[in-house]
Design a protein around this motif. Structure first.
Motif, PDB file in Angstrom:
ATOM      1  N   TYR A 376      84.215 -36.319  39.322  1.00  0.00           N
ATOM      2  CA  TYR A 376      83.330 -35.364  38.642  1.00  0.00           C
ATOM      3  C   TYR A 376      82.826 -35.980  37.350  1.00  0.00           C
ATOM      4  O   TYR A 376      83.551 -36.674  36.651  1.00  0.00           O
ATOM      5  CB  TYR A 376      84.072 -34.064  38.331  1.00  0.00           C
ATOM      6  CG  TYR A 376      83.290 -33.103  37.458  1.00  0.00           C
ATOM      7  CD1 TYR A 376      82.252 -32.342  37.992  1.00  0.00           C
ATOM      8  CD2 TYR A 376      83.575 -32.967  36.096  1.00  0.00           C
ATOM      9  CE1 TYR A 376      81.522 -31.465  37.186  1.00  0.00           C
ATOM     10  CE2 TYR A 376      82.849 -32.095  35.286  1.00  0.00           C
ATOM     11  CZ  TYR A 376      81.821 -31.351  35.848  1.00  0.00           C
ATOM     12  OH  TYR A 376      81.104 -30.502  35.061  1.00  0.00           O
ATOM     13  N   LEU A 380      81.090 -30.007  29.155  1.00  0.00           N
ATOM     14  CA  LEU A 380      81.704 -28.724  28.875  1.00  0.00           C
ATOM     15  C   LEU A 380      81.540 -28.467  27.393  1.00  0.00           C
ATOM     16  O   LEU A 380      82.067 -29.225  26.570  1.00  0.00           O
ATOM     17  CB  LEU A 380      83.190 -28.750  29.262  1.00  0.00           C
ATOM     18  CG  LEU A 380      83.994 -27.476  29.017  1.00  0.00           C
ATOM     19  CD1 LEU A 380      83.394 -26.290  29.759  1.00  0.00           C
ATOM     20  CD2 LEU A 380      85.439 -27.674  29.450  1.00  0.00           C
ATOM     21  N   ARG A 381      80.800 -27.431  27.048  1.00  0.00           N
ATOM     22  CA  ARG A 381      80.547 -27.072  25.645  1.00  0.00           C
ATOM     23  C   ARG A 381      80.111 -28.283  24.824  1.00  0.00           C
ATOM     24  O   ARG A 381      80.670 -28.577  23.766  1.00  0.00           O
ATOM     25  CB  ARG A 381      81.776 -26.413  25.020  1.00  0.00           C
ATOM     26  CG  ARG A 381      82.145 -25.150  25.753  1.00  0.00           C
ATOM     27  CD  ARG A 381      83.268 -24.358  25.201  1.00  0.00           C
ATOM     28  NE  ARG A 381      83.560 -23.316  26.179  1.00  0.00           N
ATOM     29  CZ  ARG A 381      84.505 -23.404  27.105  1.00  0.00           C
ATOM     30  NH1 ARG A 381      85.287 -24.437  27.158  1.00  0.00           N
ATOM     31  NH2 ARG A 381      84.673 -22.442  27.986  1.00  0.00           N
ATOM     32  N   VAL A 413      83.187 -24.892  44.638  1.00  0.00           N
ATOM     33  CA  VAL A 413      83.207 -23.442  44.485  1.00  0.00           C
ATOM     34  C   VAL A 413      81.831 -22.907  44.831  1.00  0.00           C
ATOM     35  O   VAL A 413      80.839 -23.280  44.209  1.00  0.00           O
ATOM     36  CB  VAL A 413      83.574 -23.060  43.036  1.00  0.00           C
ATOM     37  CG1 VAL A 413      83.705 -21.543  42.888  1.00  0.00           C
ATOM     38  CG2 VAL A 413      84.874 -23.741  42.629  1.00  0.00           C
TER      39      VAL A 413
ATOM     40  N   VAL B  74      83.052 -17.954  28.951  1.00  0.00           N
ATOM     41  CA  VAL B  74      83.952 -19.043  28.539  1.00  0.00           C
ATOM     42  C   VAL B  74      84.865 -19.446  29.703  1.00  0.00           C
ATOM     43  O   VAL B  74      85.074 -20.634  29.982  1.00  0.00           O
ATOM     44  CB  VAL B  74      84.795 -18.584  27.314  1.00  0.00           C
ATOM     45  CG1 VAL B  74      85.984 -19.493  27.085  1.00  0.00           C
ATOM     46  CG2 VAL B  74      83.935 -18.531  26.064  1.00  0.00           C
ATOM     47  N   VAL B  75      85.398 -18.455  30.406  1.00  0.00           N
ATOM     48  CA  VAL B  75      86.309 -18.736  31.518  1.00  0.00           C
ATOM     49  C   VAL B  75      85.562 -19.439  32.647  1.00  0.00           C
ATOM     50  O   VAL B  75      86.039 -20.433  33.218  1.00  0.00           O
ATOM     51  CB  VAL B  75      86.975 -17.426  32.006  1.00  0.00           C
ATOM     52  CG1 VAL B  75      87.762 -17.654  33.292  1.00  0.00           C
ATOM     53  CG2 VAL B  75      87.882 -16.856  30.918  1.00  0.00           C
ATOM     54  N   GLU B  77      82.843 -21.224  32.482  1.00  0.00           N
ATOM     55  CA  GLU B  77      82.495 -22.599  32.079  1.00  0.00           C
ATOM     56  C   GLU B  77      83.700 -23.531  32.246  1.00  0.00           C
ATOM     57  O   GLU B  77      83.565 -24.655  32.720  1.00  0.00           O
ATOM     58  CB  GLU B  77      82.081 -22.627  30.598  1.00  0.00           C
ATOM     59  CG  GLU B  77      80.660 -22.168  30.319  1.00  0.00           C
ATOM     60  CD  GLU B  77      80.398 -21.960  28.816  1.00  0.00           C
ATOM     61  OE1 GLU B  77      79.305 -21.490  28.493  1.00  0.00           O
ATOM     62  OE2 GLU B  77      81.288 -22.260  27.992  1.00  0.00           O
ATOM     63  N   SER B  78      84.856 -23.041  31.858  1.00  0.00           N
ATOM     64  CA  SER B  78      86.058 -23.879  31.946  1.00  0.00           C
ATOM     65  C   SER B  78      86.420 -24.151  33.401  1.00  0.00           C
ATOM     66  O   SER B  78      86.760 -25.282  33.779  1.00  0.00           O
ATOM     67  CB  SER B  78      87.237 -23.198  31.244  1.00  0.00           C
ATOM     68  OG  SER B  78      86.893 -22.930  29.915  1.00  0.00           O
ATOM     69  N   ALA B  80      84.424 -24.137  35.909  1.00  0.00           N
ATOM     70  CA  ALA B  80      83.415 -24.971  36.573  1.00  0.00           C
ATOM     71  C   ALA B  80      83.789 -26.449  36.448  1.00  0.00           C
ATOM     72  O   ALA B  80      83.447 -27.270  37.302  1.00  0.00           O
ATOM     73  CB  ALA B  80      82.041 -24.723  35.946  1.00  0.00           C
TER      74      ALA B  80
END
Ligand code: SF4
Ligand code: SF4
Ligand code: SF4
Lengths: 422, 108
Positions: A376, A380-381, A413, B74-75, B77-78, B80
């Protein structure tokens, strides 16, 4: 007073005895970002070592809610205040962080509890600056924690908003603590009967019950307040680092050193404990594939608790990333910014080593990584994240493999809209 | 634990403390919990329960300050990122024992 070298402070300091170093040192890393204050560690120790009469108030392992909690109450604020009084505005770090194993956080320019004793205490025989907590300060392993409970008289129901008292409207985190089995133990330094000793084979600090007369000098001196007085035997007691397990005498492991009770019980998987090799000068000997060595000296994500006290504690913490930096710098020293930066942007190796936490109750002596393909890449942020199917293999003291962890095939997913499509 | 009503003249009474905090810190705390639990292999429902339930004081405080929508984001995104992989642990065979097949030694 003799002079010893304290690598965490990057300088020499005075200590009542000459330096003597064990061949291996009991040490541990706690990842605060994960602790949920479930107190399983606290209860594991309690139910193993301190369940007898006269030990009711003793929690060799405890988890406290910072910044307001403490066991005993206000232990760290009180010793910090005493040091500040002894050396007003002088408790600062200088120099520059180094890559060496000596002085990795710069140089502490302030006064340790041993040095402060020489300038502020009378009689001269007082060797360590400390204080004796009052009896009522020991009354809970996490005093000031506002556990949510049900309303009085309402059974089997929790309060819907969780609090009954004024709430802590702030950031907070859970600090898990045991004795740090310090390299320069304050408890040992203060004991007039020399009842406390540090074992040469693993650096575990023990208190000889036969020699102790209950003077409580160790209780007063330990800045972490991890030596405790027992009224019905009139002796002091402290964490014994579960030494029978660490020695490998538990039949389950067939002679392999085993992690302590409080480590093995950790639900949040925040704890790793080991025996690190110590060089002739008291620093950690280079041991690149030891996971604790990697976390403390290579990745530099794990930092000692209040190194400025001067005892060279052997408990290390990955600091909580959301807490204001000035508070963390006071608690863990100047390495905080680098540690959080490395933790939030983990290298491939750090991600692999973090997989070793709590996969086994055996002490891991060495790890190996077999690199696999990238599975991957994304963000992330705002941070780049790369994941690899690396296999991490843990080996015990005997050189035998204990376990390996690997990644199962990536899980794709599906979105909710297509949950059943093929 | 405070089962009785607070008694303000009891010196051992629990007190709440207010320290300055910021929304950025709350957001960072919420993100840290989501990422850590996603890495531990928790499901979306399990992680969200941590925020929604009052017993998990830190996470729940963030949920109340930021609101359900922000926490869900937030959850998600984490998950993913960290939720796409599953780690498996394979124990080494016991010393001297015949080597059992990998699937026997596997834990996840
Ligand atoms: S933490 Fe306290 S009791 Fe433990 S070795 Fe250090 S000084 Fe002694
Ligand atoms: S190492 Fe053992 S004795 Fe020490 S706090 Fe942990 S469980 Fe208790
Ligand atoms: S068992 Fe682990 S997660 Fe639970 S309180 Fe102790 S250190 Fe924290």
């Amino acid at each position: 007073m003799p002079t010893v070298r304290n690598w965490q402070l990057g300088r020499e300091m005075s200590y009542p005895y000459d330096a003597r170093f064990p061949s291996r040192q009991f040490a541990f890393v706690f990842n605060i970002n994960r602790c949920i204050a479930c107190q399983s560690c606290t209860m594991a120790c309690k139910s193993t070592w301190t369940f007898n009469k006269g030990q009711e108030h003793m929690w060799w392992a405890n988890v406290e809610t910072k910044p307001y909690g403490g066991y005993p109450q206000w232990w760290d604020a009180r010793i910090l205040a005493r040091l500040e009084e002894a050396n007003p505005a002088g408790q600062v770090w200088g120099g520059a962080p180094a890559d060496a194993r000596f002085g990795p956080y710069g140089v502490f320019e302030g006064t340790t509890i041993f040095e402060a004793a020489a300038t502020t205490l009378t009689p001269d025989s007082a060797r360590v600056l400390g204080y004796l907590p009052a009896d009522d300060e020991w009354n809970a392993p996490n005093i000031y924690e506002d556990n949510p409970v049900g309303k009085r008289g309402v059974r089997n129901q929790l309060d819907p908003t969780g609090e009954q008292l004024p709430e802590h409207k702030t950031w907070f985190f859970y600090l898990a603590r045991i004795c740090n089995h310090c390299s320069y133990p304050a408890c040992l330094a203060a004991c007039p009967r020399k009842a406390i000793y540090k074992r040469p084979e693993d650096g575990i600090v023990l208190l000889d019950q036969a020699e102790c007369r209950g003077y409580r000098k160790c209780v007063e001196a330990c800045p972490y307040k991890k030596s405790m007085y027992r009224g019905n035997t009139r002796t002091s007691e402290k964490c014994i680092a579960c030494f029978p397990r660490v020695e490998g005498t538990d039949p389950e492991t067939g002679g392999e050193p085993m992690e302590t009770r409080c480590m093995a019980a950790c639900i949040g998987q925040i704890r790793m404990q080991g025996l690190v090799q110590i060089a002739a000068d008291g620093t950690w000997a280079e041991d690149r594939q030891n996971p604790l060595y990697y976390l403390v000296h290579v990745a530099k994500v794990a930092l000692p608790l209040y190194p400025q006290f001067g005892t060279q504690p052997n408990g290390y913490y990955i600091p909580p990333r959301w807490v204001p930096r000035p508070y963390l710098r006071q608690m863990f020293g100047p390495g905080v910014d680098q540690a959080i930066d490395s933790y939030v942007n983990p290298s491939r190796e750090l991600l692999a080593v973090l997989q070793l936490f709590r996969r086994s109750n055996r002490i891991i002596d060495r790890y190996e990584i077999q690199e696999g393909p990238k599975v991957y890449e994304g963000s992330l942020r705002g941070r780049k994240v790369e994941l690899f199917n690396d296999t991490v293999i843990a080996f015990g003291r005997s050189g035998r493999e204990i376990f390996r962890t690997t990644i199962e095939e990536p899980i794709h997913v599906r979105t909710n809209a297509h949950a059943n499509s093929i | 634990m405070p089962y009785a009503d607070p008694e303000s003249d009891d010196p051992q009474e629990l007190v709440g403390v207010e320290l300055p905090g910021s929304e950025a810190q709350t957001r960072e705390m919420a993100a840290a919990f989501a990422e850590e639990f996603a890495q531990l292999g928790y499901t979306r429902a399990q992680i969200l329960a941590l925020y929604r339930r009052a017993e998990y004081a830190g996470a729940h405080r963030a949920w109340r300050l930021l609101g359900e929508d922000q926490i869900v984001r937030v959850v998600d995104e984490s998950l993913a990122v960290w939720g796409r992989i599953r780690r498996v642990v394979i124990d080494a065979p016991a010393c001297g024992a015949p080597d059992p097949p990998t699937w026997v030694r596997r834990r996840s």
